[in-house]
Design an enzyme around this catalytic site. Structure first.
Site, mmCIF file in Angstrom:
data_model
loop_
_atom_site.group_PDB
_atom_site.id
_atom_site.type_symbol
_atom_site.label_atom_id
_atom_site.label_comp_id
_atom_site.label_asym_id
_atom_site.label_seq_id
_atom_site.Cartn_x
_atom_site.Cartn_y
_atom_site.Cartn_z
ATOM 1 N N GLU A 1 1.433 -0.565 -4.967
ATOM 2 C CA GLU A 1 0.561 0.572 -5.241
ATOM 3 C C GLU A 1 1.458 1.812 -5.197
ATOM 4 O O GLU A 1 1.763 2.342 -4.131
ATOM 5 C CB GLU A 1 -0.553 0.705 -4.204
ATOM 6 C CG GLU A 1 -1.559 1.767 -4.619
ATOM 7 C CD GLU A 1 -2.234 2.512 -3.476
ATOM 8 O OE1 GLU A 1 -3.296 3.095 -3.722
ATOM 9 O OE2 GLU A 1 -1.710 2.548 -2.359
ATOM 10 N N ASP B 1 0.817 -1.208 0.000
ATOM 11 C CA ASP B 1 0.000 0.000 0.000
ATOM 12 C C ASP B 1 0.856 1.266 0.000
ATOM 13 O O ASP B 1 1.793 1.391 0.801
ATOM 14 C CB ASP B 1 -0.875 -0.026 1.271
ATOM 15 C CG ASP B 1 -1.831 1.141 1.357
ATOM 16 O OD1 ASP B 1 -2.771 1.183 0.555
ATOM 17 O OD2 ASP B 1 -1.627 2.014 2.223
HETATM 18 C C1 GLC Z 1 -4.183 3.255 -0.488
HETATM 19 C C2 GLC Z 1 -5.448 2.453 -0.315
HETATM 20 C C3 GLC Z 1 -6.510 3.360 0.215
HETATM 21 C C4 GLC Z 1 -6.064 3.915 1.550
HETATM 22 C C5 GLC Z 1 -4.710 4.596 1.431
HETATM 23 C C6 GLC Z 1 -4.101 4.873 2.773
HETATM 24 O O1 GLC Z 1 -4.305 4.228 -1.449
HETATM 25 O O2 GLC Z 1 -5.800 1.860 -1.541
HETATM 26 O O3 GLC Z 1 -7.745 2.692 0.326
HETATM 27 O O4 GLC Z 1 -7.004 4.831 2.005
HETATM 28 O O5 GLC Z 1 -3.784 3.802 0.738
HETATM 29 O O6 GLC Z 1 -3.614 3.702 3.359
#
Ligand code: GLC
Length: 439
Positions: A209, A147
């Protein structure tokens, strides 16, 4: 399993006060009682593996919950100061510094105030996160979705972000977008933090991500198996932008294709109901791993959300539960879900399984066929509104526009978005697509 998927990605399952629906972790090594126990996790891993599927967890290494014991016991693992140290803005809006009522000090948070950032320049942070990774791999997890890893390392001196001079390349919260995030994320040495995650993970699958366009991924990719193609997700379903996004991401060699997830409006709301089949064909004919957000395969659209909102960033509407059958709660759970079902009577897995022409069957057929497509992707120039590309011995033609177009030559259509889409072999009807053979 009937879908033909290879793996399941679970969004965070750890104990969490749910200020950000599990992305505020209070214990990296546990399971939130609302989902079950560690024994339930073990049983899930076992059942998943028995079905030939792999299980990916969501690792949240950038921040913890403010209720994580580390925040009180080990403030040196975070960014604490006597006053805000810079002008940074949080991703969901508002200042990135908040005052901790207990200590009276200020702490940094890239997202909600309930999510204090860990300081990855303190070597104990990567060491602790490595233990977390090894712990879950020992329990049988097969990999992780990582993440928000573009936030792991910031400017060592925490200098101000400059004002933004151009529109952001990927959409941002309007307050966040007023600054150019040259210091608050994506530090020049961020690759070292990602490398430490890789070191702990061994050869387990890691998908990152990284909320950057393809051109910004170079530092991350050596340690990842794949990174999400956000440029494509945000290409607005405009064929020219989509082609550029696909080519740029494919060139990295590590694309994880994605057209929707829990953070953005659902596919029919973004691409139009008319294009949901064409979108499926696009996603599942690109080379490399593709991620399907639960519900996309039956065409779920945004729901009513919750009143008052559960998510302060406005994402409830995208997160309604999966609809397995036509019963009022869609067969999702015997308990009352946080968010209600949207339209299980109109749209559910059981009904679509029984209907050979359903969207669900298109997903199943595409997943089966994609394994036979050749390496690489070669685009051809094509009429407005369309995307045409070769995948080895196959040619994919997709028309996202409102007008019928001539299709490329082929030696027989193998799969079409609907029976009508393949009726005339020389035609590519509006909002349709097909996969043809070239040899
Ligand atoms: C990422 C997740 C999202 C979350 C953020 C903070 O973007 O996909 O849902 O709010 O991280 O952890």
């Amino acid at each position: 399993m009937e879908l033909g998927a290879d793996a399941i990605w679970l969004s965070p399952i750890y104990p969490s006060p749910n200020a950000d629906f599990g992305y505020d972790v209070a214990d990296y090594n546990g399971v939130d009682p609302v989902y079950g126990t560690l024994d339930d996790f073990d049983a899930l891993v076992g059942a998943t593996h028995e079905m030939g599927l792999r299980l990916l967890l969501d690792l949240v290494p950038c921040h913890t919950s403010i209720e994580h014991p580390w925040f009180r016991e080990r403030p040196d693992l975070y960014f604490l100061a006597d006053r805000p140290l810079n002008n940074w803005v949080a991703a969901f809006g508002g200042p990135a510094w908040s005052r901790d009522e207990v200590s009276g000090r200020w702490y940094l948070h890239s997202f909600f105030p309930e999510q204090p950032d860990l300081n990855w320049r303190n070597p104990e942070v990567p060491a602790r996160m490595g233990d977390v990774i090894r712990g879950w791999l020992d329990r049988g997890a097969d990999g992780f979705r990582l993440d928000a890893i573009d936030r792991l390392m910031k400017d060592p001196e925490l200098r101000d972000d400059p004002p933004a001079t151009v529109a952001p390349l990927l959409p941002l919260h309007p307050e966040h977008g007023v600054l150019e995030h040259t210091r608050s994320r994506n530090a020049p040495d961020i690759g070292e933090a990602v490398a430490s995650l890789r070191e702990a993970a061994g050869d387990a699958f890691l998908v990152g991500e990284v909320y950057l366009p393809a051109a910004g991924l170079a530092q991350y990719l050596p340690s990842l198996d794949a990174a999400f193609a956000f440029e494509l997700l945000h290409a607005g379903f405009e064929p020219a932008r989509m082609r550029a996004a696909i080519e740029a991401m494919h060139a990295t060699g590590k694309a994880a294709w994605v057209l929707s997830n829990h953070d953005f409006s659902r596919l029919p709301n973004r691409v139009g109901r008319a294009n949901d089949r064409a979108a499926a064909m696009l996603l599942l004919t690109l080379p490399g791993p593709a991620f399907i957000f639960q519900g996309d395969e039956i065409g779920m659209a945004d729901g009513p959300g919750h009143n008052p909102p559960l998510d302060r960033h406005g994402r409830d509407a995208f997160r309604h539960p999966m609809q397995w059958d036509p019963s009022p709660n869609g067969g999702f759970s015997e308990a009352t879900p946080w968010l209600p079902s949207v339209d299980p009577a109109q749209r559910n897995v059981a009904d679509q399984t029984a209907d050979r022409g359903s969207l669900l069957w298109l997903y199943r057929d595409l997943i089966a066929l994609r394994r036979t497509l050749g390496e690489g992707i070669a685009f051809r120039d094509s009429p407005p509104g369309t995307l045409v590309y070769e995948r080895g011995e196959h040619i994919v033609a997709i028309n996202l526009g409102d007008e019928d177009r001539p299709g490329p030559e082929h030696r027989g259509i193998e799969l079409a978005t609907s029976a009508g889409a393949a009726a005339d072999p020389a035609l590519l009807p509006a909002h349709s697509g097909w996969i043809g053979r070239l040899t």
